[in-house]
Design an enzyme around this catalytic site. Structure first.
Site, PDB file in Angstrom:
ATOM      1  N   GLY A  10      21.837 -13.087   1.726  1.00 26.47           N
ATOM      2  CA  GLY A  10      20.386 -12.918   1.814  1.00 26.47           C
ATOM      3  C   GLY A  10      19.969 -12.884   3.279  1.00 26.47           C
ATOM      4  O   GLY A  10      18.885 -13.340   3.653  1.00 26.47           O
ATOM      5  N   GLY A  13      16.497 -11.390   4.687  1.00 27.81           N
ATOM      6  CA  GLY A  13      15.230 -12.002   4.301  1.00 27.81           C
ATOM      7  C   GLY A  13      14.550 -12.707   5.465  1.00 27.81           C
ATOM      8  O   GLY A  13      15.022 -12.667   6.607  1.00 27.81           O
ATOM      9  N   ASN A  54      26.252  -7.266  -3.084  1.00 27.08           N
ATOM     10  CA  ASN A  54      25.354  -7.671  -4.160  1.00 27.08           C
ATOM     11  C   ASN A  54      25.879  -8.998  -4.676  1.00 27.08           C
ATOM     12  O   ASN A  54      26.961  -9.074  -5.252  1.00 27.08           O
ATOM     13  CB  ASN A  54      25.362  -6.616  -5.277  1.00 27.08           C
ATOM     14  CG  ASN A  54      24.519  -7.036  -6.458  1.00 27.08           C
ATOM     15  OD1 ASN A  54      23.950  -8.141  -6.473  1.00 27.08           O
ATOM     16  ND2 ASN A  54      24.422  -6.177  -7.456  1.00 27.08           N
ATOM     17  N   TYR A 144      10.315 -19.813 -10.377  1.00 30.82           N
ATOM     18  CA  TYR A 144      10.936 -20.105  -9.078  1.00 30.82           C
ATOM     19  C   TYR A 144      11.110 -21.617  -8.897  1.00 30.82           C
ATOM     20  O   TYR A 144      12.184 -22.096  -8.511  1.00 30.82           O
ATOM     21  CB  TYR A 144      10.032 -19.519  -7.986  1.00 30.82           C
ATOM     22  CG  TYR A 144      10.442 -19.816  -6.575  1.00 30.82           C
ATOM     23  CD1 TYR A 144      11.580 -19.238  -6.026  1.00 30.82           C
ATOM     24  CD2 TYR A 144       9.668 -20.647  -5.766  1.00 30.82           C
ATOM     25  CE1 TYR A 144      11.942 -19.496  -4.714  1.00 30.82           C
ATOM     26  CE2 TYR A 144      10.018 -20.899  -4.449  1.00 30.82           C
ATOM     27  CZ  TYR A 144      11.154 -20.324  -3.930  1.00 30.82           C
ATOM     28  OH  TYR A 144      11.505 -20.566  -2.629  1.00 30.82           O
ATOM     29  N   LYS A 148      14.481 -23.887  -8.498  1.00 36.54           N
ATOM     30  CA  LYS A 148      14.741 -24.721  -7.318  1.00 36.54           C
ATOM     31  C   LYS A 148      15.049 -26.166  -7.722  1.00 36.54           C
ATOM     32  O   LYS A 148      15.972 -26.786  -7.187  1.00 36.54           O
ATOM     33  CB  LYS A 148      13.564 -24.661  -6.343  1.00 36.54           C
ATOM     34  CG  LYS A 148      13.440 -23.339  -5.626  1.00 36.54           C
ATOM     35  CD  LYS A 148      14.670 -23.071  -4.769  1.00 36.54           C
ATOM     36  CE  LYS A 148      14.759 -21.672  -4.231  1.00 36.54           C
ATOM     37  NZ  LYS A 148      16.048 -21.353  -3.611  1.00 36.54           N
TER      38      LYS A 148
HETATM   39  N1  SER Z   1       7.076 -19.836   0.240  1.00 34.22           N
HETATM   40  C1  SER Z   1       7.579 -19.890  -1.091  1.00 34.22           C
HETATM   41  C2  SER Z   1       6.690 -19.187  -2.042  1.00 34.22           C
HETATM   42  O1  SER Z   1       5.523 -19.135  -1.802  1.00 34.22           O
HETATM   43  C3  SER Z   1       7.715 -21.304  -1.513  1.00 34.22           C
HETATM   44  O2  SER Z   1       8.979 -21.742  -1.219  1.00 34.22           O
HETATM   45  O3  SER Z   1       7.166 -18.717  -3.038  1.00 34.22           O
END
Ligand code: SER
Length: 319
Positions: A10, A13, A54, A144, A148
């Site tokens: 990654g 990013g 990938n 998300y 996490k």
């Molecule tokens: N900055 C991230 C988000 O807004 C949070 O870890 O998804």
């Protein structure tokens, strides 16, 4: 140190772009391998090795690690909060599958160390929102955030059960100028600078008093490296460390920008991201990171704003 070979997955990013360059400064350009689906531009590509990868292709990932005798992986691939709400299954798959591929290489002894980023998104709507403690209620309500928190718990499990070296930080919203973020709820705090310089006005997708914890990228990169370089016995937590610098809301950020661009205007049109933000902490108690491995941020909001504007004026060629 020279025998370490580091792979950053990654790497194109927001964090990867800057972390690659800092790690190359420490370990030597040839020992830090950038990898991503997207080929980077500029200094990352020019200064050292890049592998097109990938990360969902397990065989290719293992082959890369073995071929280059990689000892450490920084696993930065993730679909962020706002995008993953639109593609829940894809978000979960991307965030978790590659995580297990990497963790299994750690368990097997192919890797020596893994860094995996967590986030304030691991907290949730019933978490205490002010000075959120390290250990508290965690009930994430986004795909998300669930990924996490799950990853954090797996990090701890692998550490406890297999005695492996995995480290993690709960990042706040990260602000940077080198590479744009994508798909996050905190990303208004980056977009606003581009719009302020290019258009003189910005419409925020969060309401004026939505207070969130934030950090400037130079602090985030330094803190990440400090955690990863700390002697293992100082890393007492193997979930994610709370990690903080400052908090602000869109209105306060706009006031700080106005000190440099007096005619800057902001208005507000909250969308679905407002609800995500309202489920996250407003400020973070990071005393355990300070105590265990000496974390201390340098940038305040005003100092960050000044530096962002200075660098973006050059990047965007705006007077
Ligand atoms: N900055 C991230 C988000 O807004 C949070 O870890 O998804």
């Amino acid at each position: 140190m020279a025998s370490e070979k580091i792979l950053i997955i990654g790497s194109s990013g927001q964090i990867g772009t800057e972390l690659v360059m800092s790690l190359r400064g420490i370990y030597g350009n040839q020992n830090v391998f950038a990898s991503d689906l997207n080929t980077p531009k500029g200094e990352v590509l020019e200064s050292g090795p890049f592998v097109a990868l990938n990360v969902m292709d397990r065989a290719a990932l293992i082959e890369t690690v073995k071929k280059y005798k990689i000892t450490q992986v920084y696993h930065l691939v993730a679909m962020l909060s706002a995008t993953a709400e639109k593609f829940p299954e894809k978000g979960w798959d991307l965030n978790m599958k590659s995580f297990f591929y990497v963790m299994e290489m750690l368990r097997e002894g192919i890797l020596k160390k893994v860094y995996w980023p967590s986030s304030i998104a691991a907290f949730g709507p019933t978490t205490p929102r002010v000075d959120t403690p390290q250990h508290t209620i965690m009930d994430p309500s986004t795909v998300y955030g669930i990924s996490k928190l799950s990853g954090e718990l797996w990090c701890q499990y692998y550490h406890d059960k297999y005695n492996v070296d995995v480290r993690s930080i709960r990042y706040p919203g990260l602000i940077s100028w080198k590479s744009e973020p994508g798909g996050g709820t905190t990303d208004y705090a980056v977009d606003i600078f581009y719009k302020a310089l290019q258009d003189g006005k910005y419409t925020s997708f969060l309401s004026e008093n939505t207070n969130l914890p934030m950090m400037y990228m130079p602090d985030a990169i330094r803190g990440t490296i400090e955690l990863c370089e700390a002697p293992a016995d100082q890393v007492k937590l193997r979930t994610g460390y709370n990690f903080a610098a400052f908090s602000f809301d869109p209105q306060t950020l706009a006031e700080s920008i106005k000190k440099h661009i007096p005619n800057f205007e902001i208005d507000y049109a909250p969308d679905f991201r407002q609800k995500i933000a309202e489920g996250w902490p407003q400020s973070i108690d990071d005393s355990q990171a300070r105590q265990d491995w000496g974390w201390k941020p340098e940038f305040t909001t005003d100092k960050m704003v000044e530096d962002m504007l200075k660098n973006l004026r050059v990047k965007l060629n705006v007077k």
